[in-house]
Design an enzyme around this catalytic site. Structure first.
Site, PDB file in Angstrom:
ATOM      1  N   HIS A  23       0.905  -1.384   0.030  1.00 42.69           N
ATOM      2  CA  HIS A  23       0.027  -0.174  -0.040  1.00 42.69           C
ATOM      3  C   HIS A  23       0.933   1.247  -0.014  1.00 42.69           C
ATOM      4  O   HIS A  23       0.660   2.325  -0.794  1.00 42.69           O
ATOM      5  CB  HIS A  23      -1.031  -0.083   1.016  1.00 42.69           C
ATOM      6  CG  HIS A  23      -1.925  -0.957   1.182  1.00 42.69           C
ATOM      7  ND1 HIS A  23      -1.739  -2.109   1.921  1.00 42.69           N
ATOM      8  CD2 HIS A  23      -3.198  -0.956   0.513  1.00 42.69           C
ATOM      9  CE1 HIS A  23      -2.755  -3.085   1.674  1.00 42.69           C
ATOM     10  NE2 HIS A  23      -3.544  -2.251   0.924  1.00 42.69           N
ATOM     11  N   GLU A  93       2.369  -1.551   7.501  1.00 38.84           N
ATOM     12  CA  GLU A  93       3.475  -1.438   6.620  1.00 38.84           C
ATOM     13  C   GLU A  93       4.542  -0.551   6.827  1.00 38.84           C
ATOM     14  O   GLU A  93       5.890  -0.875   6.810  1.00 38.84           O
ATOM     15  CB  GLU A  93       3.014  -1.085   5.235  1.00 38.84           C
ATOM     16  CG  GLU A  93       1.989  -1.933   4.758  1.00 38.84           C
ATOM     17  CD  GLU A  93       1.406  -2.096   3.106  1.00 38.84           C
ATOM     18  OE1 GLU A  93       0.851  -3.002   2.850  1.00 38.84           O
ATOM     19  OE2 GLU A  93       1.844  -0.916   2.460  1.00 38.84           O
ATOM     20  N   ARG A 181     -24.518  13.391  12.408  1.00 41.44           N
ATOM     21  CA  ARG A 181     -24.928  14.184  11.248  1.00 41.44           C
ATOM     22  C   ARG A 181     -25.913  13.151  10.679  1.00 41.44           C
ATOM     23  O   ARG A 181     -25.799  12.034  10.344  1.00 41.44           O
ATOM     24  CB  ARG A 181     -23.793  14.614  10.283  1.00 41.44           C
ATOM     25  CG  ARG A 181     -22.660  15.424  10.871  1.00 41.44           C
ATOM     26  CD  ARG A 181     -21.790  15.908   9.951  1.00 41.44           C
ATOM     27  NE  ARG A 181     -20.751  16.821  10.314  1.00 41.44           N
ATOM     28  CZ  ARG A 181     -19.632  16.795  10.704  1.00 41.44           C
ATOM     29  NH1 ARG A 181     -19.201  15.700  10.955  1.00 41.44           N
ATOM     30  NH2 ARG A 181     -18.887  17.871  11.097  1.00 41.44           N
ATOM     31  N   ARG A 235     -19.532  21.367  17.219  1.00 35.26           N
ATOM     32  CA  ARG A 235     -21.016  20.435  17.058  1.00 35.26           C
ATOM     33  C   ARG A 235     -21.995  21.142  18.028  1.00 35.26           C
ATOM     34  O   ARG A 235     -23.152  21.105  17.726  1.00 35.26           O
ATOM     35  CB  ARG A 235     -20.953  19.110  17.101  1.00 35.26           C
ATOM     36  CG  ARG A 235     -20.163  18.468  16.207  1.00 35.26           C
ATOM     37  CD  ARG A 235     -20.487  18.643  14.723  1.00 35.26           C
ATOM     38  NE  ARG A 235     -21.816  18.243  14.377  1.00 35.26           N
ATOM     39  CZ  ARG A 235     -22.208  17.123  14.184  1.00 35.26           C
ATOM     40  NH1 ARG A 235     -20.993  16.090  14.182  1.00 35.26           N
ATOM     41  NH2 ARG A 235     -23.425  16.649  14.095  1.00 35.26           N
TER      42      ARG A 235
HETATM   43  N1  URA Z   1     -12.959  15.479  10.893  1.00 40.02           N
HETATM   44  C1  URA Z   1     -13.927  14.725  11.370  1.00 40.02           C
HETATM   45  O1  URA Z   1     -13.932  13.384  11.372  1.00 40.02           O
HETATM   46  N2  URA Z   1     -14.947  15.440  11.736  1.00 40.02           N
HETATM   47  C2  URA Z   1     -15.215  16.735  11.785  1.00 40.02           C
HETATM   48  O2  URA Z   1     -16.345  17.306  11.916  1.00 40.02           O
HETATM   49  C3  URA Z   1     -14.430  17.540  11.410  1.00 40.02           C
HETATM   50  C4  URA Z   1     -13.307  16.819  10.914  1.00 40.02           C
END
Ligand code: URA
Length: 282
Positions: A23, A93, A181, A235
């Site tokens: 990879h 790796e 979300r 959030r």
């Molecule tokens: N990275 C994430 O996983 N979530 C976010 O809201 C911002 C960056």
């Protein structure tokens, strides 16, 4: 090599001559013992331009790898891509070709109201909703950062004068539904909000997507690891402001140098563990 057309190896652990890894397309000798791990390949050159010298080793799929030197110390950066699966392959790796210390450098959204976009978060550990680390060890095993890496990241942020927070991160396997979300078309499950509220009540600081995989696998492989994030969202206050990535890169780079200095101190003092008074007159 940008194609797989010439790849012909055993399957259990695919490697070509010189132990070229499938990879990351690196061989032993290509990467330093200390490796910075951004998710985004474009952040690798942003890291290596801070070093005194650097060269591109490989660029294949999501994995771009640069190796160089800063203040006399060897250093590498290798991008993991987003999420646990590609992160685990890269880690496997990198360990195979000689990496011994990882610092994940990423972006995150805070889930506590006092953490502002532009601040930094240093993970002391991670809640394992990553979906990958449970393929290695059962979920009772903790995803914790190495205490020396946490202390070096704190020291780096103090030296640089950056605002930072230290605490527990939640690693989600998805940016959308895994982080409370709504999915496409407003798709939801009832437990999305419960999980989010429970994480907040448990004083978890932030959501991101790779730390639990990095921290769990590193402990299993006896590798020292930690993680630092630029806060680009909150959030609780519903803000999303991209910024602070340069600060996270600078702090991680400084922490790598500090860890190197502490390794020398441990050697000189014949100690296995760094502690705050090591090397100072008592
Ligand atoms: N990275 C994430 O996983 N979530 C976010 O809201 C911002 C960056």
């Amino acid at each position: 090599m940008s194609e797989n057309s010439n790849w012909n190896s055993q399957a259990e652990r695919p490697e070509l001559e010189g132990r070229l890894q499938y990879h990351i397309r690196c061989r032993p000798g290509d990467v330093a013992e200390t490796v910075l791990l951004p998710g985004d390949p474009d952040r690798v050159p942003k890291m290596s331009e801070l070093w005194d010298e650097s060269r591109e080793i490989a660029a294949y799929r999501e994995h771009v790898t640069h190796t160089g030197k800063i203040r006399g110390m060897d250093i590498s950066a290798c991008s993991t891509g987003a999420g646990g699966g590609s992160t685990a392959s890269a880690l496997e790796e990198l360990a195979e070709v000689g990496a011994k210390k990882f610092i994940r450098v990423g972006t995150t959204s805070a889930i506590q109201p006092h953490i502002r976009p532009g601040d930094l978060i240093i993970s002391s550990g991670a809640v394992r909703y990553d979906g990958t680390s449970e393929n290695y060890v059962n979920l009772n095993y903790p995803a914790i950062a190495d205490y020396e890496v946490v202390a070096a990241l704190v020291e780096a942020c103090e030296r640089l004068g950056y605002t930072y927070h230290v605490g527990i991160t939640a690693t989600a396997a998805s940016f959308f539904c895994g982080q409370n979300r709504p999915g496409f078309g407003g798709y939801r499950q009832s437990w999305f909000d419960d999980r989010y509220q429970d994480l907040r009540a448990a004083n978890v600081l932030n959501y991101e997507m790779e730390a639990a995989t990095v921290l769990t696998l590193s402990s299993l492989f006896k590798i020292k690891a930690g993680a630092i994030f630029a806060v680009i969202g909150n959030r609780v206050t519903d803000e999303f402001v991209y910024g602070g990535v340069e600060k996270s890169i600078e702090a991680a780079t400084e922490a790598a140098v500090i860890l190197h200095e502490w390794e020398q101190l441990k050697k000189e003092n014949n100690k296995n563990y760094w502690h705050p008074s090591l090397g100072k007159d008592k």
